[in-house]
Design a protein around this motif. Structure first.
Motif, PDB file in Angstrom:
ATOM      1  N   ARG A 267      -0.489   6.877 -13.475  1.00 13.73           N
ATOM      2  CA  ARG A 267      -1.873   6.076 -12.616  1.00 13.73           C
ATOM      3  C   ARG A 267      -2.458   6.880 -12.411  1.00 13.73           C
ATOM      4  O   ARG A 267      -2.717   8.294 -12.769  1.00 13.73           O
TER       5      ARG A 267
ATOM      6  N   ALA B 129       4.897   7.884  -7.062  1.00 12.63           N
ATOM      7  CA  ALA B 129       4.788   6.640  -7.494  1.00 12.63           C
ATOM      8  C   ALA B 129       3.927   7.228  -8.200  1.00 12.63           C
ATOM      9  O   ALA B 129       2.980   6.082  -9.083  1.00 12.63           O
TER      10      ALA B 129
ATOM     11  N   TRP C  66      10.905   3.649  -3.180  1.00 13.46           N
ATOM     12  CA  TRP C  66      11.678   4.615  -1.652  1.00 13.46           C
ATOM     13  C   TRP C  66      11.474   4.434  -0.498  1.00 13.46           C
ATOM     14  O   TRP C  66      11.576   5.015   0.421  1.00 13.46           O
TER      15      TRP C  66
ATOM     16  N   VAL D  44       4.135   1.960  -0.485  1.00 11.08           N
ATOM     17  CA  VAL D  44       4.584   1.472  -2.249  1.00 11.08           C
ATOM     18  C   VAL D  44       4.149   1.846  -3.069  1.00 11.08           C
ATOM     19  O   VAL D  44       4.483   2.865  -4.034  1.00 11.08           O
ATOM     20  N   GLU D  45       2.668   1.597  -3.657  1.00 15.04           N
ATOM     21  CA  GLU D  45       1.871   2.338  -4.203  1.00 15.04           C
ATOM     22  C   GLU D  45       2.373   3.807  -4.461  1.00 15.04           C
ATOM     23  O   GLU D  45       1.030   4.110  -5.428  1.00 15.04           O
ATOM     24  N   ALA D  46       1.303   4.154  -2.990  1.00 12.48           N
ATOM     25  CA  ALA D  46       1.792   5.778  -2.729  1.00 12.48           C
ATOM     26  C   ALA D  46       2.567   6.455  -2.939  1.00 12.48           C
ATOM     27  O   ALA D  46       2.916   7.527  -3.490  1.00 12.48           O
ATOM     28  N   TYR D  47       3.591   5.790  -2.554  1.00 18.05           N
ATOM     29  CA  TYR D  47       5.020   6.620  -2.333  1.00 18.05           C
ATOM     30  C   TYR D  47       6.443   5.690  -2.882  1.00 18.05           C
ATOM     31  O   TYR D  47       7.069   7.238  -3.361  1.00 18.05           O
ATOM     32  N   GLY D  48       5.701   4.658  -4.016  1.00 19.16           N
ATOM     33  CA  GLY D  48       7.110   4.038  -4.770  1.00 19.16           C
ATOM     34  C   GLY D  48       8.168   3.326  -3.579  1.00 19.16           C
ATOM     35  O   GLY D  48       8.257   3.570  -2.012  1.00 19.16           O
TER      36      GLY D  48
ATOM     37  N   TYR E  71       0.815  -1.205  -0.335  1.00 22.65           N
ATOM     38  CA  TYR E  71       0.207   0.142  -0.262  1.00 22.65           C
ATOM     39  C   TYR E  71       0.947   1.390   0.110  1.00 22.65           C
ATOM     40  O   TYR E  71       0.838   2.334  -0.905  1.00 22.65           O
TER      41      TYR E  71
ATOM     42  N   GLU F 225      -2.424   8.192   1.220  1.00 25.37           N
ATOM     43  CA  GLU F 225      -2.679   7.682  -0.765  1.00 25.37           C
ATOM     44  C   GLU F 225      -1.927   8.297  -1.629  1.00 25.37           C
ATOM     45  O   GLU F 225      -1.613   7.640  -2.391  1.00 25.37           O
TER      46      GLU F 225
END
Lengths: 174, 184
Positions: free
Chosen positions: B38, B34, A106, A100-104, A98, B134
């Motif tokens: 998207r 990221a 990093w 990683v999806e938001a922030y990458g 979750y 988010e």
């Protein structure tokens, strides 16, 4: 129902109740109970897991610190999100995904061993192997040279033998 | 042949030096997003002035959306505010929506900020920064340029300038009109 029977039935219920309760508790063993606010055991466990997951995530403000270490407000809010997701029954992997999806990627303090990150993981090992190879090669060459030197007589001996031969030859001729 | 390994060490060092050179050339303050490319995460947030009312991203479906995270305590937000006012005055609200999300701030402080500096666009609060997290927000100001197709085209993590806003909004409007023409 006679009074004696009623007393006997009551006594049986009173004696049997703990056993029944124990059986029910036993049956619930291993079953994930829903977390209730204020449940001290559950909260302590959730807090511990929140800290564990928070320790793997980078604080977006204090970038050298983890979410668990940082006192930045966003870090505390991220911990609240982790806690809520744990209460919902999400796994550590799902929570990590979750963020990683938001922030990458990093956001992960420990980079995943994939893509260009492999250099970070494999680089030191490869450098160690290369260094070991070069050192071993050097040592082997050094040993070879020593053996060669040991096999040949020392230079002064050569000279002495030659000198002796020359002297012997000169004596024979004279 | 014997001395090949004498070249191997400098050759092995070259990629490391190149990586170091590349790393030093990067702006360490800039952080990757990221979300670019998207779909923007959906949200429904309470109106800053009327918490019983809410604003949702889907309310602006088919429009270019400029989503701005701000706070009254944020100094760069003060400097970028005239740009947002100009954005609202320049573009048709039927084509371009501007939404302001108050970040880690008290509603009364946010309202006072708008009273002083002006601004007429939907303003919402984000308790617990759930939506900000988010979106991968690091701090304020942060602005997301979302196309009419709902995809995040750009995340800008410093105060926006008029050039940046104009360039990105115009580009997204061209794509929107192109998409509308292709759809009709």
């Amino acid at each position: 129902m006679p009074r004696a029977w009623r007393c006997g039935a009551l006594a049986m219920v009173l004696f049997a109740a703990p056993a029944v309760a124990q059986t029910v508790d036993g049956a619930l063993d291993g079953i994930e109970r829903p977390a209730a606010p204020g449940d001290p055991v559950r909260t302590a466990e959730i807090d511990q897991r929140t800290a564990e997951i928070g320790a793997t995530l980078r604080c977006p403000i204090c970038r050298q610190q983890s979410v668990a270490e940082s006192s930045a407000r966003i870090a505390r809010e991220m911990q609240d999100v982790i806690r809520t997701m744990l209460m919902e029954g999400r796994t550590a992997e799902e929570i990590e995904a979750y963020f990683v999806e938001a922030y990458g990627p990093w956001i992960l303090l420990k980079p995943r061993a994939e893509g260009m990150n492999l250099i970070v993981y494999a680089g030191p090992g490869l450098a160690f192997l290369l260094g070991g190879f070069l050192v071993a090669r050097r040592i082997r060459r050094g040993r070879g040279r020593d053996d060669e030197e040991r096999a040949e007589p020392a230079a002064p001996d050569h000279l002495r033998k030659a000198d002796r031969r020359w002297i012997e030859a000169a004596l024979r001729e004279s | 042949m014997r001395g090949w390994w004498r070249w191997a060490l400098p050759a092995a060092a070259l990629p490391v030096l190149a990586l170091l050179y590349w790393g030093l050339g990067q702006d360490q303050r800039r952080l990757p997003s990221a979300l670019e490319g998207r779909e923007a995460p959906a949200f429904r947030l309470a109106n800053l002035y009327d918490p019983s009312d809410s604003v949702s991203l889907s309310d602006f479906e088919g429009k270019v959306v400029v989503l701005n995270y701000w706070a009254s305590w944020c100094i760069p937000c003060i400097s970028e505010h005239p740009v947002l006012v100009r954005l609202r005055e320049t573009y048709d609200p039927e084509e371009v929506a501007l939404i302001g999300v108050l970040f880690q701030d008290r509603p009364e402080n946010g309202m006072r900020f708008i009273e002083e500096l002006g601004g007429e666009w939907p303003l919402v609060t984000d308790p617990g920064s759930l939506t900000a997290i988010e979106y991968g927000v690091y701090g304020v100001p942060e602005t997301y340029f979302i196309g009419a197709d709902g995809v995040v085209a750009l995340r800008h993590d410093l105060a926006v300038t008029w050039d940046l806003v104009e360039r990105n909004v115009d580009s997204l409007l061209v794509a929107r009109r192109g998409g509308a023409a292709a759809g009709s």
